[in-house]
Design a protein around this motif. Structure first.
Motif, mmCIF file in Angstrom:
data_model
loop_
_atom_site.group_PDB
_atom_site.id
_atom_site.type_symbol
_atom_site.label_atom_id
_atom_site.label_comp_id
_atom_site.label_asym_id
_atom_site.label_seq_id
_atom_site.Cartn_x
_atom_site.Cartn_y
_atom_site.Cartn_z
ATOM 1 N N ARG A 214 0.818 -1.221 0.000
ATOM 2 C CA ARG A 214 0.000 0.000 0.000
ATOM 3 C C ARG A 214 0.848 1.265 0.000
ATOM 4 N NH1 ARG A 214 -3.904 -0.746 4.829
ATOM 5 N NH2 ARG A 214 -2.169 -1.980 5.539
ATOM 6 N N ASN A 215 1.884 1.291 0.822
ATOM 7 C CA ASN A 215 2.759 2.461 0.897
ATOM 8 C C ASN A 215 3.913 2.248 -0.089
ATOM 9 O OD1 ASN A 215 4.208 4.698 1.554
ATOM 10 N ND2 ASN A 215 4.446 4.204 3.714
ATOM 11 N N LEU A 216 3.860 2.963 -1.209
ATOM 12 C CA LEU A 216 4.814 2.711 -2.291
ATOM 13 C C LEU A 216 6.161 3.410 -2.112
ATOM 14 C CD1 LEU A 216 2.428 2.758 -5.375
ATOM 15 C CD2 LEU A 216 3.232 0.804 -4.035
ATOM 16 N N TRP A 217 6.217 4.482 -1.316
ATOM 17 C CA TRP A 217 7.478 5.208 -1.172
ATOM 18 C C TRP A 217 8.595 4.362 -0.572
ATOM 19 C CZ3 TRP A 217 8.594 8.895 -4.186
ATOM 20 C CH2 TRP A 217 7.603 9.732 -4.674
ATOM 21 N N PRO A 218 8.361 3.581 0.469
ATOM 22 C CA PRO A 218 9.447 2.734 0.983
ATOM 23 C C PRO A 218 9.874 1.658 -0.028
ATOM 24 C CG PRO A 218 7.786 3.054 2.672
ATOM 25 C CD PRO A 218 7.212 3.589 1.394
ATOM 26 N N ILE A 219 8.940 1.191 -0.830
ATOM 27 C CA ILE A 219 9.306 0.216 -1.865
ATOM 28 C C ILE A 219 10.158 0.902 -2.933
ATOM 29 C CG2 ILE A 219 8.443 -1.388 -3.620
ATOM 30 C CD1 ILE A 219 5.937 -1.750 -1.861
ATOM 31 N N MET A 220 9.806 2.153 -3.271
ATOM 32 C CA MET A 220 10.611 2.911 -4.231
ATOM 33 C C MET A 220 12.004 3.181 -3.661
ATOM 34 S SD MET A 220 11.086 4.233 -7.135
ATOM 35 C CE MET A 220 9.555 4.417 -8.004
ATOM 36 N N LEU A 221 12.077 3.497 -2.379
ATOM 37 C CA LEU A 221 13.376 3.709 -1.739
ATOM 38 C C LEU A 221 14.208 2.427 -1.799
ATOM 39 C CD1 LEU A 221 15.349 5.449 -0.117
ATOM 40 C CD2 LEU A 221 14.106 4.771 1.954
ATOM 41 N N HIS A 222 13.582 1.302 -1.530
ATOM 42 C CA HIS A 222 14.249 0.006 -1.597
ATOM 43 C C HIS A 222 14.776 -0.232 -3.017
ATOM 44 C CE1 HIS A 222 15.000 -4.256 -0.960
ATOM 45 N NE2 HIS A 222 14.228 -4.526 -1.991
ATOM 46 N N ALA A 223 13.966 0.043 -4.013
ATOM 47 C CA ALA A 223 14.384 -0.122 -5.411
ATOM 48 C C ALA A 223 15.518 0.847 -5.748
ATOM 49 C CB ALA A 223 13.193 0.086 -6.345
ATOM 50 N N ALA A 224 15.473 2.044 -5.177
ATOM 51 C CA ALA A 224 16.531 3.034 -5.416
ATOM 52 C C ALA A 224 17.863 2.574 -4.830
ATOM 53 C CB ALA A 224 16.126 4.384 -4.840
ATOM 54 N N VAL A 225 17.812 1.904 -3.684
ATOM 55 C CA VAL A 225 19.041 1.349 -3.100
ATOM 56 C C VAL A 225 19.631 0.327 -4.065
ATOM 57 C CG1 VAL A 225 19.970 -0.076 -1.214
ATOM 58 C CG2 VAL A 225 18.388 1.801 -0.707
ATOM 59 N N HIS A 226 18.773 -0.524 -4.622
ATOM 60 C CA HIS A 226 19.239 -1.497 -5.616
ATOM 61 C C HIS A 226 19.866 -0.800 -6.812
ATOM 62 C CE1 HIS A 226 17.973 -5.547 -4.356
ATOM 63 N NE2 HIS A 226 17.068 -4.901 -3.636
ATOM 64 N N ALA A 227 19.179 0.207 -7.336
ATOM 65 C CA ALA A 227 19.679 0.923 -8.511
ATOM 66 C C ALA A 227 21.006 1.618 -8.214
ATOM 67 C CB ALA A 227 18.636 1.933 -8.986
ATOM 68 N N LEU A 228 21.124 2.200 -7.030
ATOM 69 C CA LEU A 228 22.361 2.877 -6.641
ATOM 70 C C LEU A 228 23.528 1.889 -6.585
ATOM 71 C CD1 LEU A 228 23.853 5.421 -5.636
ATOM 72 C CD2 LEU A 228 23.162 4.763 -3.327
ATOM 73 N N LEU A 229 23.306 0.741 -5.964
ATOM 74 C CA LEU A 229 24.379 -0.248 -5.870
ATOM 75 C C LEU A 229 24.754 -0.795 -7.244
ATOM 76 C CD1 LEU A 229 23.592 -2.247 -2.596
ATOM 77 C CD2 LEU A 229 25.216 -0.387 -2.966
ATOM 78 N N VAL A 230 23.753 -1.036 -8.091
ATOM 79 C CA VAL A 230 24.042 -1.487 -9.456
ATOM 80 C C VAL A 230 24.838 -0.410 -10.188
ATOM 81 C CG1 VAL A 230 22.976 -1.942 -11.719
ATOM 82 C CG2 VAL A 230 22.169 -3.156 -9.687
ATOM 83 N N GLY A 231 24.419 0.845 -10.047
ATOM 84 C CA GLY A 231 25.126 1.942 -10.688
ATOM 85 C C GLY A 231 26.578 2.054 -10.217
ATOM 86 N N LEU A 232 26.783 1.946 -8.916
ATOM 87 C CA LEU A 232 28.150 1.999 -8.378
ATOM 88 C C LEU A 232 28.994 0.824 -8.876
ATOM 89 C CD1 LEU A 232 27.442 3.120 -4.695
ATOM 90 C CD2 LEU A 232 28.511 4.467 -6.523
ATOM 91 N N CYS A 233 28.375 -0.322 -8.948
ATOM 92 C CA CYS A 233 29.064 -1.506 -9.454
ATOM 93 C C CYS A 233 29.474 -1.297 -10.917
ATOM 94 C CB CYS A 233 28.133 -2.710 -9.312
ATOM 95 S SG CYS A 233 28.926 -4.277 -9.617
ATOM 96 N N LEU A 234 28.561 -0.795 -11.720
ATOM 97 C CA LEU A 234 28.855 -0.551 -13.136
ATOM 98 C C LEU A 234 29.899 0.549 -13.290
ATOM 99 C CD1 LEU A 234 25.258 -0.813 -14.648
ATOM 100 C CD2 LEU A 234 27.049 -2.567 -14.622
ATOM 101 N N LEU A 235 29.854 1.544 -12.436
ATOM 102 C CA LEU A 235 30.842 2.624 -12.459
ATOM 103 C C LEU A 235 32.237 2.061 -12.195
ATOM 104 C CD1 LEU A 235 31.320 5.710 -12.627
ATOM 105 C CD2 LEU A 235 30.942 5.783 -10.153
ATOM 106 N N THR A 236 32.334 1.157 -11.237
ATOM 107 C CA THR A 236 33.603 0.515 -10.904
ATOM 108 C C THR A 236 34.178 -0.229 -12.110
ATOM 109 O OG1 THR A 236 32.900 0.266 -8.615
ATOM 110 C CG2 THR A 236 34.706 -1.138 -9.334
ATOM 111 N N TRP A 237 33.303 -0.781 -12.934
ATOM 112 C CA TRP A 237 33.734 -1.520 -14.120
ATOM 113 C C TRP A 237 33.961 -0.599 -15.325
ATOM 114 C CZ3 TRP A 237 32.906 -4.890 -10.406
ATOM 115 C CH2 TRP A 237 33.513 -6.140 -10.514
ATOM 116 N N GLY A 238 33.798 0.692 -15.138
ATOM 117 C CA GLY A 238 34.070 1.633 -16.203
ATOM 118 C C GLY A 238 33.029 1.677 -17.309
#
Length: 122
Positions: A32-56
């Protein structure tokens, strides 16, 4: 090549289990409360982004793939939460349906990570 896939899987573990806050867990229980789910998804996206950044990985591709992770993780978790809320037996850890839904959720997330990895190298 394989190291990036392993790193993406580790990022998934960290975001899904170690960095998930209680408010996110509650939101993922009923959808029902979508903002915490969006925050959770954003954490995933941030970590994926940092991982991809590390790989250039080039910025344009990095941002696209992080956005894919954000959108798909949010969609999958919201669908799972709403299914669990609507069908109470899917929220009962003692019921096989719970584990089937949980496993399917994880399978979808991991397939997305494999697709992200594939798009970096192929």
């Amino acid at each position: 090549m394989t190291r990036l896939l392993i790193a993406l899987l580790v990022c998934h573990y960290l975001a899904d289990y170690c960095l998930t806050l209680p408010v996110m867990i509650r939101a993922k229980a009923d959808g029902r409360n979508l903002w915490p789910i969006m925050l959770h998804a954003a954490v995933h996206a941030l970590l994926v982004g940092l991982c991809l950044l590390t790989w250039g990985v080039a910025w344009k591709l990095l941002l696209l793939l992080a956005a894919v992770e954000l959108a798909t993780h949010f969609f999958i978790d919201t669908c799972k939460a709403r299914l669990s809320a609507h069908y109470s037996y899917m929220a009962d850890i003692h019921n096989k349906s719970y584990w089937m839904l949980y496993g399917f959720d994880q399978l979808l997330h991991l397939l997305i990570l494999v697709l992200i990895w594939y798009n970096v190298f192929f």
